[in-house]
Write a protein that holds these residues in place. Structure first.
Motif, PDB file in Angstrom:
ATOM      1  N   PHE A   8       0.825  -1.207   0.000  1.00  0.00           N
ATOM      2  CA  PHE A   8       0.000   0.000   0.000  1.00  0.00           C
ATOM      3  C   PHE A   8       0.862   1.261   0.000  1.00  0.00           C
ATOM      4  O   PHE A   8       0.607   2.191  -0.767  1.00  0.00           O
ATOM      5  N   ILE A   9       1.881   1.301   0.853  1.00  0.00           N
ATOM      6  CA  ILE A   9       2.756   2.478   0.927  1.00  0.00           C
ATOM      7  C   ILE A   9       3.491   2.678  -0.401  1.00  0.00           C
ATOM      8  O   ILE A   9       3.628   3.814  -0.875  1.00  0.00           O
ATOM      9  N   ALA A  10       3.938   1.600  -1.030  1.00  0.00           N
ATOM     10  CA  ALA A  10       4.642   1.721  -2.318  1.00  0.00           C
ATOM     11  C   ALA A  10       3.710   2.258  -3.403  1.00  0.00           C
ATOM     12  O   ALA A  10       4.080   3.168  -4.160  1.00  0.00           O
ATOM     13  N   ILE A  11       2.503   1.726  -3.488  1.00  0.00           N
ATOM     14  CA  ILE A  11       1.547   2.195  -4.493  1.00  0.00           C
ATOM     15  C   ILE A  11       1.182   3.646  -4.235  1.00  0.00           C
ATOM     16  O   ILE A  11       1.133   4.466  -5.159  1.00  0.00           O
ATOM     17  N   TRP A  12       0.963   3.988  -2.960  1.00  0.00           N
ATOM     18  CA  TRP A  12       0.593   5.366  -2.628  1.00  0.00           C
ATOM     19  C   TRP A  12       1.752   6.324  -2.908  1.00  0.00           C
ATOM     20  O   TRP A  12       1.530   7.449  -3.363  1.00  0.00           O
ATOM     21  N   THR A  13       2.967   5.880  -2.666  1.00  0.00           N
ATOM     22  CA  THR A  13       4.139   6.713  -2.953  1.00  0.00           C
ATOM     23  C   THR A  13       4.259   6.989  -4.443  1.00  0.00           C
ATOM     24  O   THR A  13       4.505   8.134  -4.852  1.00  0.00           O
ATOM     25  N   PHE A  14       4.080   5.965  -5.273  1.00  0.00           N
ATOM     26  CA  PHE A  14       4.149   6.172  -6.719  1.00  0.00           C
ATOM     27  C   PHE A  14       3.031   7.098  -7.207  1.00  0.00           C
ATOM     28  O   PHE A  14       3.248   7.936  -8.083  1.00  0.00           O
ATOM     29  N   ILE A  61       4.249  10.513   3.503  1.00  0.00           N
ATOM     30  CA  ILE A  61       4.347   9.056   3.574  1.00  0.00           C
ATOM     31  C   ILE A  61       4.618   8.585   5.014  1.00  0.00           C
ATOM     32  O   ILE A  61       4.109   7.555   5.437  1.00  0.00           O
ATOM     33  N   GLY A  62       5.389   9.366   5.770  1.00  0.00           N
ATOM     34  CA  GLY A  62       5.602   9.036   7.180  1.00  0.00           C
ATOM     35  C   GLY A  62       4.302   9.044   7.964  1.00  0.00           C
ATOM     36  O   GLY A  62       4.041   8.155   8.786  1.00  0.00           O
ATOM     37  N   SER A  63       3.460  10.022   7.699  1.00  0.00           N
ATOM     38  CA  SER A  63       2.163  10.091   8.380  1.00  0.00           C
ATOM     39  C   SER A  63       1.229   8.978   7.917  1.00  0.00           C
ATOM     40  O   SER A  63       0.476   8.418   8.714  1.00  0.00           O
ATOM     41  N   ILE A  64       1.271   8.650   6.646  1.00  0.00           N
ATOM     42  CA  ILE A  64       0.430   7.563   6.130  1.00  0.00           C
ATOM     43  C   ILE A  64       0.892   6.224   6.697  1.00  0.00           C
ATOM     44  O   ILE A  64       0.083   5.341   6.980  1.00  0.00           O
ATOM     45  N   ASN A  65       2.182   6.073   6.914  1.00  0.00           N
ATOM     46  CA  ASN A  65       2.712   4.865   7.540  1.00  0.00           C
ATOM     47  C   ASN A  65       2.155   4.711   8.954  1.00  0.00           C
ATOM     48  O   ASN A  65       1.721   3.621   9.343  1.00  0.00           O
TER      49      ASN A  65
END
Length: 164
Positions: A8-14, A61-65
């Motif tokens: 999820f984090i990888a897809i959201w980062t892209f 991304i830190g907050s989403i993590n």
């Protein structure tokens, strides 16, 4: 759980990288230079915009993590709905902050370079203008980084006792 989080984090980062790059691409310098090559001052400024987008994205991304971990523990029933809703909010605020910081850097640059048209300055390859504007943008982001993270953390629910 850990694999889902990484995916999820990888897809959201892209997706967030694509959003920021699309926003930078819509900027006036890029639209004007689609058939011509970039000069040094334009390259410096676009590089600083990409770096500033990376700084904002790092905070997002830190907050989403953290959001993923908190929501996984607090609401497993509506996990994905709440995750996407809050992650969209964090990302939208990040993009808005990127625009606000870019506009603020433009106005602060006008203190040093009064009555200058930015497109003419970039067209004339005014490297000093580009460096000053880039440094102001990066310094603004570094100074307000803690405030940005705190703003993003407002969208992370903190119902879990002793989590933080």
């Amino acid at each position: 759980m850990e694999t889902e989080k990484i995916i999820f984090i990888a897809i959201w980062t892209f997706a967030l990288i694509g959003g920021f790059l699309n926003l930078i691409k819509k900027y006036g310098i890029y639209r004007r230079k689609q058939e011509l090559e970039f000069n040094l001052s334009e390259s410096i400024f676009i590089s600083s915009m990409i770096l500033s987008a990376g700084i904002i994205q790092f905070a997002c991304i830190g907050s989403i993590n953290k959001l993923f971990d908190v929501l996984y523990k607090t609401s497993p029933n509506e996990f994905y709905f709440n995750l996407i809703k809050n992650a969209c909010g964090i990302s939208f605020i990040g993009i808005i902050l990127g625009i606000v910081f870019s506009i603020t850097a433009y106005f602060l640059t006008s203190i040093f370079f009064a009555r200058r048209n930015q497109l003419l300055e970039f067209e004339n390859n005014n490297i000093q203008y580009s460096i000053v504007r880039s440094i102001i943008l990066i310094v603004l982001l570094i100074v307000f980084n803690t405030s940005m993270v705190s703003l993003f953390e407002l969208l992370v629910p903190n119902d879990v006792l002793l989590y933080r």
